[in-house]
Scaffold this motif. Structure first.
Motif, PDB file in Angstrom:
ATOM      1  N   GLY A   1       0.796  -1.229   0.000  1.00  0.00           N
ATOM      2  CA  GLY A   1       0.000   0.000   0.000  1.00  0.00           C
ATOM      3  C   GLY A   1       0.822   1.270   0.000  1.00  0.00           C
ATOM      4  O   GLY A   1       0.277   2.378   0.014  1.00  0.00           O
ATOM      5  N   ARG A   2       2.161   1.145  -0.057  1.00  0.00           N
ATOM      6  CA  ARG A   2       3.042   2.309   0.102  1.00  0.00           C
ATOM      7  C   ARG A   2       2.799   3.339  -1.005  1.00  0.00           C
ATOM      8  O   ARG A   2       2.633   4.532  -0.739  1.00  0.00           O
ATOM      9  N   GLU A   3       2.765   2.870  -2.259  1.00  0.00           N
ATOM     10  CA  GLU A   3       2.666   3.843  -3.357  1.00  0.00           C
ATOM     11  C   GLU A   3       1.317   4.555  -3.363  1.00  0.00           C
ATOM     12  O   GLU A   3       1.226   5.703  -3.775  1.00  0.00           O
ATOM     13  N   VAL A   4       0.296   3.884  -2.868  1.00  0.00           N
ATOM     14  CA  VAL A   4      -1.015   4.538  -2.770  1.00  0.00           C
ATOM     15  C   VAL A   4      -0.987   5.608  -1.675  1.00  0.00           C
ATOM     16  O   VAL A   4      -1.502   6.726  -1.859  1.00  0.00           O
ATOM     17  N   LEU A   5      -0.346   5.294  -0.554  1.00  0.00           N
ATOM     18  CA  LEU A   5      -0.229   6.282   0.528  1.00  0.00           C
ATOM     19  C   LEU A   5       0.649   7.460   0.093  1.00  0.00           C
ATOM     20  O   LEU A   5       0.353   8.614   0.407  1.00  0.00           O
ATOM     21  N   ASP A   6       1.731   7.162  -0.649  1.00  0.00           N
ATOM     22  CA  ASP A   6       2.585   8.247  -1.174  1.00  0.00           C
ATOM     23  C   ASP A   6       1.779   9.135  -2.122  1.00  0.00           C
ATOM     24  O   ASP A   6       1.868  10.362  -2.068  1.00  0.00           O
ATOM     25  N   PHE A   7       0.997   8.485  -2.989  1.00  0.00           N
ATOM     26  CA  PHE A   7       0.173   9.249  -3.933  1.00  0.00           C
ATOM     27  C   PHE A   7      -0.800  10.147  -3.166  1.00  0.00           C
ATOM     28  O   PHE A   7      -0.935  11.338  -3.474  1.00  0.00           O
ATOM     29  N   ALA A   8      -1.464   9.569  -2.167  1.00  0.00           N
ATOM     30  CA  ALA A   8      -2.472  10.331  -1.411  1.00  0.00           C
ATOM     31  C   ALA A   8      -1.838  11.546  -0.732  1.00  0.00           C
ATOM     32  O   ALA A   8      -2.420  12.634  -0.732  1.00  0.00           O
ATOM     33  N   ARG A   9      -0.622  11.362  -0.221  1.00  0.00           N
ATOM     34  CA  ARG A   9       0.046  12.486   0.456  1.00  0.00           C
ATOM     35  C   ARG A   9       0.344  13.602  -0.550  1.00  0.00           C
ATOM     36  O   ARG A   9       0.034  14.769  -0.316  1.00  0.00           O
ATOM     37  N   GLU A  10       0.893  13.230  -1.699  1.00  0.00           N
ATOM     38  CA  GLU A  10       1.245  14.230  -2.720  1.00  0.00           C
ATOM     39  C   GLU A  10       0.000  14.861  -3.351  1.00  0.00           C
ATOM     40  O   GLU A  10       0.008  16.027  -3.732  1.00  0.00           O
ATOM     41  N   TRP A  11      -1.050  14.066  -3.455  1.00  0.00           N
ATOM     42  CA  TRP A  11      -2.293  14.547  -4.075  1.00  0.00           C
ATOM     43  C   TRP A  11      -2.949  15.629  -3.223  1.00  0.00           C
ATOM     44  O   TRP A  11      -3.497  16.612  -3.729  1.00  0.00           O
ATOM     45  N   ALA A  12      -2.875  15.405  -1.899  1.00  0.00           N
ATOM     46  CA  ALA A  12      -3.305  16.421  -0.927  1.00  0.00           C
ATOM     47  C   ALA A  12      -4.737  16.917  -1.165  1.00  0.00           C
ATOM     48  O   ALA A  12      -5.010  18.108  -1.098  1.00  0.00           O
ATOM     49  N   GLY A  13      -5.614  15.986  -1.458  1.00  0.00           N
ATOM     50  CA  GLY A  13      -7.039  16.320  -1.480  1.00  0.00           C
ATOM     51  C   GLY A  13      -7.493  17.193  -2.621  1.00  0.00           C
ATOM     52  O   GLY A  13      -8.524  17.874  -2.511  1.00  0.00           O
ATOM     53  N   ARG A  14      -6.765  17.192  -3.752  1.00  0.00           N
ATOM     54  CA  ARG A  14      -7.186  18.059  -4.868  1.00  0.00           C
ATOM     55  C   ARG A  14      -8.570  17.694  -5.399  1.00  0.00           C
ATOM     56  O   ARG A  14      -9.297  18.536  -5.902  1.00  0.00           O
ATOM     57  N   CYS A  15      -8.911  16.408  -5.352  1.00  0.00           N
ATOM     58  CA  CYS A  15     -10.295  15.964  -5.572  1.00  0.00           C
ATOM     59  C   CYS A  15     -10.402  14.613  -4.875  1.00  0.00           C
ATOM     60  O   CYS A  15      -9.382  14.049  -4.463  1.00  0.00           O
ATOM     61  N   PRO A  16     -11.608  14.070  -4.701  1.00  0.00           N
ATOM     62  CA  PRO A  16     -11.743  12.821  -3.932  1.00  0.00           C
ATOM     63  C   PRO A  16     -10.931  11.673  -4.545  1.00  0.00           C
ATOM     64  O   PRO A  16     -10.875  11.510  -5.759  1.00  0.00           O
ATOM     65  N   LEU A  17     -10.330  10.878  -3.671  1.00  0.00           N
ATOM     66  CA  LEU A  17      -9.525   9.723  -4.091  1.00  0.00           C
ATOM     67  C   LEU A  17     -10.265   8.429  -3.794  1.00  0.00           C
ATOM     68  O   LEU A  17     -10.873   8.278  -2.723  1.00  0.00           O
ATOM     69  N   VAL A  18     -10.166   7.504  -4.754  1.00  0.00           N
ATOM     70  CA  VAL A  18     -10.794   6.189  -4.639  1.00  0.00           C
ATOM     71  C   VAL A  18      -9.685   5.145  -4.742  1.00  0.00           C
ATOM     72  O   VAL A  18      -8.776   5.298  -5.575  1.00  0.00           O
ATOM     73  N   ILE A  19      -9.749   4.101  -3.919  1.00  0.00           N
ATOM     74  CA  ILE A  19      -8.739   3.035  -3.980  1.00  0.00           C
ATOM     75  C   ILE A  19      -9.406   1.663  -3.897  1.00  0.00           C
ATOM     76  O   ILE A  19     -10.572   1.542  -3.487  1.00  0.00           O
ATOM     77  N   THR A  20      -8.647   0.636  -4.271  1.00  0.00           N
ATOM     78  CA  THR A  20      -9.119  -0.749  -4.216  1.00  0.00           C
ATOM     79  C   THR A  20      -8.010  -1.642  -3.666  1.00  0.00           C
ATOM     80  O   THR A  20      -7.123  -2.053  -4.416  1.00  0.00           O
ATOM     81  N   PRO A  21      -8.041  -1.910  -2.378  1.00  0.00           N
ATOM     82  CA  PRO A  21      -6.930  -2.656  -1.770  1.00  0.00           C
ATOM     83  C   PRO A  21      -7.054  -4.167  -1.955  1.00  0.00           C
ATOM     84  O   PRO A  21      -7.116  -4.922  -0.985  1.00  0.00           O
ATOM     85  N   THR A  22      -7.073  -4.615  -3.211  1.00  0.00           N
ATOM     86  CA  THR A  22      -7.170  -6.064  -3.455  1.00  0.00           C
ATOM     87  C   THR A  22      -5.864  -6.760  -3.087  1.00  0.00           C
ATOM     88  O   THR A  22      -5.868  -7.749  -2.351  1.00  0.00           O
ATOM     89  N   THR A  23      -4.744  -6.226  -3.571  1.00  0.00           N
ATOM     90  CA  THR A  23      -3.450  -6.861  -3.243  1.00  0.00           C
ATOM     91  C   THR A  23      -2.900  -6.357  -1.911  1.00  0.00           C
ATOM     92  O   THR A  23      -2.181  -7.083  -1.238  1.00  0.00           O
ATOM     93  N   TYR A  24      -3.218  -5.135  -1.518  1.00  0.00           N
ATOM     94  CA  TYR A  24      -2.673  -4.601  -0.263  1.00  0.00           C
ATOM     95  C   TYR A  24      -3.712  -4.635   0.856  1.00  0.00           C
ATOM     96  O   TYR A  24      -3.786  -3.743   1.689  1.00  0.00           O
ATOM     97  N   HIS A  25      -4.469  -5.743   0.873  1.00  0.00           N
ATOM     98  CA  HIS A  25      -5.526  -5.888   1.880  1.00  0.00           C
ATOM     99  C   HIS A  25      -4.977  -6.019   3.295  1.00  0.00           C
ATOM    100  O   HIS A  25      -5.721  -5.882   4.268  1.00  0.00           O
ATOM    101  N   GLY A  26      -3.667  -6.304   3.415  1.00  0.00           N
ATOM    102  CA  GLY A  26      -3.086  -6.439   4.762  1.00  0.00           C
ATOM    103  C   GLY A  26      -2.933  -5.105   5.481  1.00  0.00           C
ATOM    104  O   GLY A  26      -2.729  -5.071   6.696  1.00  0.00           O
ATOM    105  N   VAL A  27      -3.031  -4.012   4.740  1.00  0.00           N
ATOM    106  CA  VAL A  27      -2.885  -2.686   5.358  1.00  0.00           C
ATOM    107  C   VAL A  27      -4.241  -2.289   5.944  1.00  0.00           C
ATOM    108  O   VAL A  27      -5.254  -2.337   5.252  1.00  0.00           O
ATOM    109  N   GLY A  28      -4.243  -1.903   7.214  1.00  0.00           N
ATOM    110  CA  GLY A  28      -5.503  -1.528   7.853  1.00  0.00           C
ATOM    111  C   GLY A  28      -6.121  -0.311   7.172  1.00  0.00           C
ATOM    112  O   GLY A  28      -5.398   0.570   6.694  1.00  0.00           O
ATOM    113  N   VAL A  29      -7.434  -0.266   7.127  1.00  0.00           N
ATOM    114  CA  VAL A  29      -8.100   0.847   6.427  1.00  0.00           C
ATOM    115  C   VAL A  29      -7.858   2.191   7.119  1.00  0.00           C
ATOM    116  O   VAL A  29      -7.970   3.240   6.487  1.00  0.00           O
ATOM    117  N   ASP A  30      -7.491   2.155   8.403  1.00  0.00           N
ATOM    118  CA  ASP A  30      -7.237   3.419   9.122  1.00  0.00           C
ATOM    119  C   ASP A  30      -6.158   4.250   8.435  1.00  0.00           C
ATOM    120  O   ASP A  30      -6.235   5.482   8.388  1.00  0.00           O
TER     121      ASP A  30
END
Ligand code: SPV
Ligand code: MG
Length: 294
Positions: A195-224
């Motif tokens: 889930g690292r690259e998704v979290l990195d993306f979210a940080r850089e994106w900084a809420g410019r518009c709503p973000l949607v994700i699908t943790p199929t492969t990174y299901h081990g990362v808690g949703v928090d």
């Protein structure tokens, strides 16, 4: 009396809300009904799951007509918003905007379009994932926004740059272009496990518009972690279909091997439960009321 908010308005509000929302995969009327009954506020009409449930591959083997027929059952079976996986839009901007109008007429709340080429392949296949030309995909998003029948309908732009190994910079650049072209939300897809690259993306994106994700492969990362990173919507993208494959395979193998039902019967829902779930009582009441009106 005031009308309750439409499905599309509710989906739009979920995307805008500060808290994360969860969408559940469904692939037909029954699974959609089950997802809503379990309390999910919205449904993901997954291309992978719908294709699989119909016994074809997630490689645009399904026609738009076949997709629309399935989605119509899902809309009828539910009252929550439905986000339809539109793959690449089944062609160019013209095919995509026609799909948007057809989905709108069915009562669908949003379409998700991915920046790949038709015919697409599933993002988890080891095959190459050639990306669409960025300007061409922007035109497709704009054409869809200009064609939607309902002002609340959302177009979600799915960025496949991370899946195709192009890296964070290209993913951010494309996401920004799609946002400027009119996308209501960005779906950042990843096939990593941490889930690292998704979290990195979210940080850089900084809420410019709503973000949607699908943790199929990174299901081990808690949703928090994703909630803290500001993700608006999380899709459980294929678990109903995968559960159905497992359950049907087990029950078929057991009945075939045992030449009888004794072993499987305790693990099945009763026929009465199916009647109850599909509300057969309503039909009895309607028959009394309508079959001989006077
Ligand atoms: C789908 O559910 O069809 C998707 C999500 O597109 S994924 O399979 O993760 O690519
Ligand atoms: Mg898909």
């Amino acid at each position: 009396p005031a009308q309750p908010p439409s499905r599309s308005a509710r989906l739009r509000a979920m995307l805008a809300a500060p808290e994360i929302s969860f969408l559940m995969e469904a692939h037909n009327g029954l699974s959609a009904r089950i997802a809503q009954h379990a309390g999910f506020p919205g449904i993901w009409a997954s291309g992978f799951a719908i294709s699989t449930a119909l016994g074809v591959r997630d490689s645009n083997e399904l026609s738009t007509k076949e997709l629309l027929d399935t989605v119509a059952f899902m809309v009828d079976a539910t009252t929550v918003p439905i986000v339809v996986d539109g793959d690449t839009g089944y062609g160019n901007f013209n095919n995509a905007r026609r799909l948007v109008r057809q989905l709108g007429r069915l009562g669908v709340s949003a379409v998700c379009l991915e920046d790949k080429l038709f015919p697409k392949t599933n993002s988890f296949l080891g095959t190459g994932q050639p990306l669409a030309d960025e300007r061409e995909f922007c035109g497709k998003i704009r054409a869809c926004k200009d064609s939607q029948l309902d002002a609340e309908f959302c177009v979600v732009a799915r960025v496949e740059a991370l899946v195709s190994g192009r890296g964070l910079t290209e993913a951010l650049h494309r996401a920004e272009s799609y946002r400027r072209a009119g996308a209501d939300a960005v779906f950042i897809h990843s096939k990593q496990q941490d889930g690292r690259e998704v979290l990195d993306f979210a940080r850089e994106w900084a809420g410019r518009c709503p973000l949607v994700i699908t943790p199929t492969t990174y299901h081990g990362v808690g949703v928090d972690a994703f909630e803290r990173a500001g993700v608006a919507m999380l899709i459980w993208a294929n678990q109903n279909m995968r559960a159905a494959v497992l359950a049907m395979r087990q029950v078929c193998q057991s009945i075939a091997a045992n030449r009888g039902l004794t072993a499987v019967e305790p693990a099945l829902v009763s026929v009465q439960e199916v009647f109850d779930f599909l509300d057969y009582d309503e039909l009895d009441a309607a028959t009394l009321r309508y079959s001989s009106w006077h």
